[in-house]
Every structure is written in structure tokens, then in C-alpha cells.
Design an enzyme around this catalytic site. Structure first.
Site, PDB file in Angstrom:
ATOM      1  N   CYS A 141       1.438  -2.995  -8.610  1.00 40.90           N
ATOM      2  CA  CYS A 141       0.269  -2.132  -8.361  1.00 40.90           C
ATOM      3  C   CYS A 141       0.411  -0.814  -9.132  1.00 40.90           C
ATOM      4  CB  CYS A 141       0.130  -1.780  -6.887  1.00 40.90           C
ATOM      5  SG  CYS A 141       0.312  -3.145  -5.757  1.00 40.90           S
ATOM      6  N   ASP A 142       1.601  -0.218  -9.097  1.00 41.58           N
ATOM      7  CA  ASP A 142       1.761   1.168  -9.563  1.00 41.58           C
ATOM      8  C   ASP A 142       2.623   1.329 -10.812  1.00 41.58           C
ATOM      9  OD1 ASP A 142       0.269   1.973  -7.343  1.00 41.58           O
ATOM     10  OD2 ASP A 142       2.036   2.050  -6.065  1.00 41.58           O
ATOM     11  N   CYS A 180       5.161  -1.140  -4.426  1.00 44.06           N
ATOM     12  CA  CYS A 180       4.544  -2.249  -5.174  1.00 44.06           C
ATOM     13  C   CYS A 180       4.586  -1.970  -6.674  1.00 44.06           C
ATOM     14  CB  CYS A 180       3.098  -2.435  -4.705  1.00 44.06           C
ATOM     15  SG  CYS A 180       2.228  -3.702  -5.633  1.00 44.06           S
TER      16      CYS A 180
END
Ligand code: NAP
Length: 303
Positions: A134-135, A131
Site C-alpha cells: 500500500c505505502d 502494508c
């Protein structure tokens, strides 16, 4: 007894809930994770009709609020099994509880496909991610790779190019599956290097990922690239394992036509887990509407 139980609160499930509630059906959504499904991981949506640009997170929140404000109930519990009863269906939940309903909509979606190579699970969170939104922020000024050739991979590469100093976009074929407009945009960014036709052979580094060994699919030659992070974006697998004995599957996807009817009367399928050609946000929402209207007809008219 609830009228309609919807399994999964992604775009398909939440859209189904909006239609079901507007028809006055009591409606419960069961979701094992966060509502919104995979769209929450999309940085920007630019192809939903009449919305020029919106983040996946905002889209999911807006749709969630719309369904809840109409009276849908969302329970955070995973559906582990469904069985037919004389009056409808019994739904078994991971918490040990059960619920009953007249019709079921399976909107279970899909999860990220893994590469299936050695050390992939071990390096999760230590350089491997599925992701980018997300990261991605962990890789400011660093070097990353994205693996995949679809819209997700190319969008991720473009997103990461705004954070990382360098992005390798590794794909197993010379042609991309992603939309031309995205591939063109990626090619125009000076810090994206396209690496084709290569597959990721092995993951290097201990205890954290620091490199990849790649194999050229045309001539078999190998090379290594030094990286700080790898974002895997090689497609999805339908989350249908719990329902394989309930409805007919085809390659893991639920067999149901454009009317969203499965082989079991009273059970409908919507979204990415349904057998279909085009898996887009628009088609997931469209499925939600079709499945809900079909479930309403089934409950009211028995057809
Ligand atoms: P996808 O379209 O299925 O693409 C997966 C990519 O990964 C393909 O390029 C495939 O290569 C590659 N791949 C698959 N297995 C692999 C393996 N084991 N090793 C290496 N490469 C592998 O998946 P997606 O990009 O996640 O998109 C899923 C759906 O969502 C699509 O319908 C897509 O259009 C849609 N989507 C749309 C948007 C948008 O419209 N903005 C954004 C994101 C996703 P091959 O090409 O060689 O098969």
C-alpha cells in the site's frame, strides 16, 4: 431467513460462499472493510496450486467475482454480535440492522499486530506502515526498515528493495521464521541489510519518523539507524473480540478442528481466525470449503 451468513469476505469467507452457492444455499457475506482480506496486501502469490504467479489483489478480485457471479450477496457492514434463536441465529450489524440465518461461518481473519511501543499510533502515516504494497511507493529512493522475521516481513523487504535505496530487515532472532527460499533471495539483494537479533526499542523523529533505536537481544547493546519509514510485519491478531462470548476461543483464536465445527452447533470457523498450525492462502480457501460443506450438512441433515 438466509441459509448461511458468512462473517468476513477474505479468501476463507469467499471460498465458503462459492461452495454454499453451488449447493443452492442462499448466502450473505458481511464485511466491515474491503473484500479480499489480508491477501490484497501481498504483492505476488507464488504458492497457490496451479497458479504460478498472481498478485494478491487480482486473486481477491477473481475470487470475489466468482462468488458474486454464483449469486452470493456481499453487504459492507460489520457484524457486532450473534445470538442463538429458536430457529437459528440473529446477527446484529454495526449499522443497527439485523439479519437472521440457519448457520453461520465465522471467517473473520486477523489484523496486523502492533509493536506496542510509545508513539506507534501517533506516527502511523508519518513514517510507520503495516502494508508495504500500500505505502511502499512513498519511499522511492529512500531508506526504510522492515521489522519481523516471517514470510510477510521478508517478502516486504524484497518488494521494498525494488523501490527504496536501502532496506534494513530487523528481526529479534538470528534465525528467520520465513521460508528459506525467501531468506536466500533477500540475502542476495545488495541493498537489504539484515539486522539481528534486534528489537525496535523506540521511534525517533518529530513530527515524522526519522530513526529507530534498537536493542540487541543477546548483549543488550543499543544502536540507532536513520530511516524514512518503518514497515511493521510482526504477525497478526485474530479479529474475534466480538465473538468471545459466543464460541470458545483459545489464545484469541476460535477453537474448531479440521471439520471447522465450533462448540456451538450451527456455527463454523474458517481461515486465519481458527486455531490451526498452518495459516496460508491455500489453507484459508480449504477451510472455506470445509466449513461451507459442514454448514450445508447441518442445514439439510441436522448433523
Ligand atoms: P508470522 O509468521 O507469525 O511471523 C511474525 C514474525 O514477527 C516472527 O518472525 C516473529 O518473531 C516476529 N514478531 C512477533 N511479535 C514480535 C514483536 N512483538 N516484536 C518483534 N518481532 C515480533 O507472521 P507473518 O509473516 O505475517 O505470516 C503469517 C502467516 O501467513 C504465516 O503462516 C506465513 O507463513 C503466512 N504467509 C505466507 C506467505 C507466503 O507463503 N508467500 C506470505 C505471507 C504470509 P519470532 O520468529 O521470533 O517468533
Amino acid at each position: 431467513m438466509t441459509d448461511i451468513i458468512i462473517v468476513g469476505a477474505g479468501p476463507a469467507g469467499l471460498s465458503a460462499a462459492v461452495y454454499a452457492r453451488r449447493a443452492g444455499m442462499s448466502t450473505t457475506l458481511y464485511e466491515g472493510e474491503m473484500y479480499g482480506g489480508q491477501i490484497v496486501n501481498t504483492p505476488e502469490i507464488e504458492n497457490y496450486p496451479a497458479i504460478a504467479k498472481i498478485s494478491g489483489f487480482d486473486f481477491a478480485n477473481d475470487l470475489y467475482n466468482q462468488a458474486i457471479n454464483l449469486g452470493a450477496v456481499l453487504e459492507f457492514d460489520r457484524v457486532s454480535g450473534i445470538s442463538k434463536t429458536d430457529s437459528g441465529f440473529e446477527v446484529a450489524l454495526a449499522s443497527g440492522k439485523t439479519d437472521t440465518c440457519k448457520a453461520v461461518i465465522l471467517a473473520v481473519g486477523a489484523s496486523n499486530r502492533h509493536l506496542g511501543i510509545a508513539r506507534e499510533e501517533e506516527l502511523l502515516g508519518k513514517g510507520i506502515s503495516y502494508c508495504a504494497t500500500c505505502d511502499g511507493a512513498f519511499y522511492k529512493g529512500k531508506t526504510v526498515a522492515v521489522n519481523g522475521g516471517g514470510n510477510t516481513a521478508v517478502e516486504d523487504a524484497i518488494y521494498l528493495a525494488g523501490i527504496a535505496s536501502k532496506v534494513y530487515l530487523i528481526h529479534r532472532r538470528n534465525e528467520f521464521r520465513a521460508d528459506d527460499v525467501l531468506v536466500k533471495a533477500a540475502k542476495e539483494l545488495s541493498n537489504i541489510e539484515i539486522v539481528t537479533p534486534y528489537v525496535v526499542e523506540s521511534l525517533l523523529g518529530e513530527p515524522k519518523l526519522n530513526g529507530l533505536e534498537l536493542t540487541n537481544r543477546e548483549d543488550g547493546s543499543k544502536k540507532t539507524v536513520d530511516i524514512d519509514g518503518l514497515f511493521v510485519a510482526i504477525g497478526q491478531e485474530p479479529k474475534t473480540a466480538d465473538f468471545k462470548d459466543l464460541v470458545t476461543l483459545q489464545g484469541g483464536y476460535i477453537e474448531a478442528g479440521e471439520n471447522c465445527k465450533t462448540n456451538v452447533e450451527g456455527i463454523f470457523a474458517a481461515g486465519d481466525a481458527r486455531v490451526k498450525k498452518v495459516r496460508q492462502l491455500t489453507t484459508a480457501c480449504s477451510d472455506g470449503a470445509v466449513a461451507a460443506l459442514a454448514a450445508i450438512d447441518y442445514i439439510k441433515l441436522g448433523v
